[in-house]
Scaffold this active site. Structure first.
Site, PDB file in Angstrom:
ATOM      1  N   LEU A  74     -10.970  38.344  22.237  1.00 12.31           N
ATOM      2  CA  LEU A  74     -11.075  38.484  23.683  1.00 12.31           C
ATOM      3  C   LEU A  74     -10.792  39.928  24.072  1.00 12.31           C
ATOM      4  CD1 LEU A  74     -11.161  37.352  26.627  1.00 12.31           C
ATOM      5  CD2 LEU A  74      -8.715  36.858  26.370  1.00 12.31           C
ATOM      6  N   SER A  75     -11.733  40.580  24.749  1.00  8.35           N
ATOM      7  CA  SER A  75     -11.563  41.932  25.270  1.00  8.35           C
ATOM      8  C   SER A  75     -11.211  42.902  24.138  1.00  8.35           C
ATOM      9  CB  SER A  75     -10.507  41.918  26.378  1.00  8.35           C
ATOM     10  OG  SER A  75     -10.481  43.129  27.078  1.00  8.35           O
ATOM     11  N   TRP A  76     -10.027  43.533  24.169  1.00  9.70           N
ATOM     12  CA  TRP A  76      -9.593  44.441  23.102  1.00  9.70           C
ATOM     13  C   TRP A  76      -9.608  43.710  21.757  1.00  9.70           C
ATOM     14  CZ3 TRP A  76      -5.715  44.738  19.474  1.00  9.70           C
ATOM     15  CH2 TRP A  76      -5.377  45.996  18.978  1.00  9.70           C
ATOM     16  N   THR A 103     -16.105  41.534  25.725  1.00  8.64           N
ATOM     17  CA  THR A 103     -15.787  42.692  24.899  1.00  8.64           C
ATOM     18  C   THR A 103     -17.011  43.578  24.735  1.00  8.64           C
ATOM     19  OG1 THR A 103     -14.638  43.353  22.872  1.00  8.64           O
ATOM     20  CG2 THR A 103     -16.328  41.655  22.649  1.00  8.64           C
ATOM     21  N   GLY A 146     -11.653  41.614  20.820  1.00  3.21           N
ATOM     22  CA  GLY A 146     -13.012  41.523  20.324  1.00  3.21           C
ATOM     23  C   GLY A 146     -13.357  42.654  19.377  1.00  3.21           C
TER      24      GLY A 146
END
Length: 293
Positions: free
Chosen positions: A105-107, A131, A109
């Site tokens: 998730l996000s970072w 991401t 990713g």
């Protein structure tokens, strides 16, 4: 020191020394290939609770705090994603886990992409949520990204609620203050040093040129109202990855967590039914701590 964890318990938390780091890990037992979940910048593993609660209960799940977040001590020196992916591999070794699916998730990713690239036979399937490709990508608004330069939103609930709509978009725009409070209560504030190390890791890393070499089946989940990671980045990744599928929704950066009852079935369908793996995961795990990993 040796710590023994019975994976037939509901949830097991352990601290594992690996690669010079001390990592807090939470393991949910189940049947078949474990799903490893990598979190966003500055967030502890608790922020993933809503998604975990809605993912098929028989699916084993591994979560962890990266160095300097949650209850994992900060790294003594800055690190990059290749090193952190190697540390994650060592953590899985200590848990006697072989092949995994991995979600970022996000970072997180970025870490998931790096792990898949470094471990083509160990990573079966890849899920990338909200991401991008790191330093070389289409950035969000500088006004929005500037709010992410410090972990203040995790430490100050009123500030976190104030910026939540602009930062995360999607459902937060309508459920603003209450949603922000729910999210913030799930976070363990990490150290400023740990947050800086995460920022630095992301600032010098890109997956753009490696994406065509990632052969795992990949699910990309992206929202059209994500102020941090514009939608175009998901379309670029989908075009470059040979076996990617793009799932578009009209929400924002953290809608996967806030509407987890909607997104968890999408993830479960992509991963397929749980079934016994070739190795016996239903046994006690012995975690051995050694100095320096």
């Amino acid at each position: 020191m040796t710590d023994t964890v019975d994976v037939n318990d509901t949830v097991a938390d352990v601290y594992i020394a690996a690669g010079g780091q001390r990592i807090r890990v939470r393991y949910r037992p189940g049947t078949g290939i474990p799903l490893v979940m990598c979190n966003g910048i500055g967030a502890s593993l608790e922020v993933l609770d809503p998604l975990v609660d809605h993912i098929e209960s028989d699916r084993p799940i591994v979560r962890f705090d990266v160095p300097g977040t949650g209850e994992s001590p900060a790294s003594a020196a800055p690190y990059g994603f290749p090193y952190l992916a190697w540390v994650l591999g060592r953590v899985l070794d200590r848990l006697d886990i072989g092949v995994v699916d991995i979600l970022g998730l996000s970072w997180g990713g970025a870490l998931a992409q790096q792990f898949a690239f470094q471990n083509p036979r160990r990573c079966r399937r890849l899920i990338l949520i909200a991401t991008g490709t790191g330093a070389i990508m289409v950035p969000g608004s500088p006004r929005v990204l500037s709010k992410m330069l410090t972990p203040k939103r995790f430490r100050d609930p009123s500030y976190g609620a104030e910026i939540a709509a602009d930062l995360y978009g999607g459902r937060v725009r309508t459920d603003g203050h209450d949603v922000a409070q729910i999210l913030i209560r799930q976070l363990h504030a990490g150290s400023k040093k740990g947050y800086l190390h995460q920022l630095m890791a992301g600032s010098v890393w890109t997956s753009l040129f490696a994406l065509p070499t990632i052969r795992q089946r990949t699910l990309i989940i992206a929202g059209t109202d994500d102020p941090i990671i514009p939608m175009v980045n998901a379309r670029i990744m989908n075009a470059l990855m040979p076996r990617a599928t793009l799932h578009v929704h009209d929400g924002g950066h953290i809608d996967t967590l806030l509407s987890s009852e909607v997104f968890a079935p999408v993830i479960d369908r992509f991963l397929g039914p749980t079934k016994p793996a070739s190795r016996n995961w239903q046994r006690s795990i012995t975690v051995t701590f050694t100095p320096g990993g």
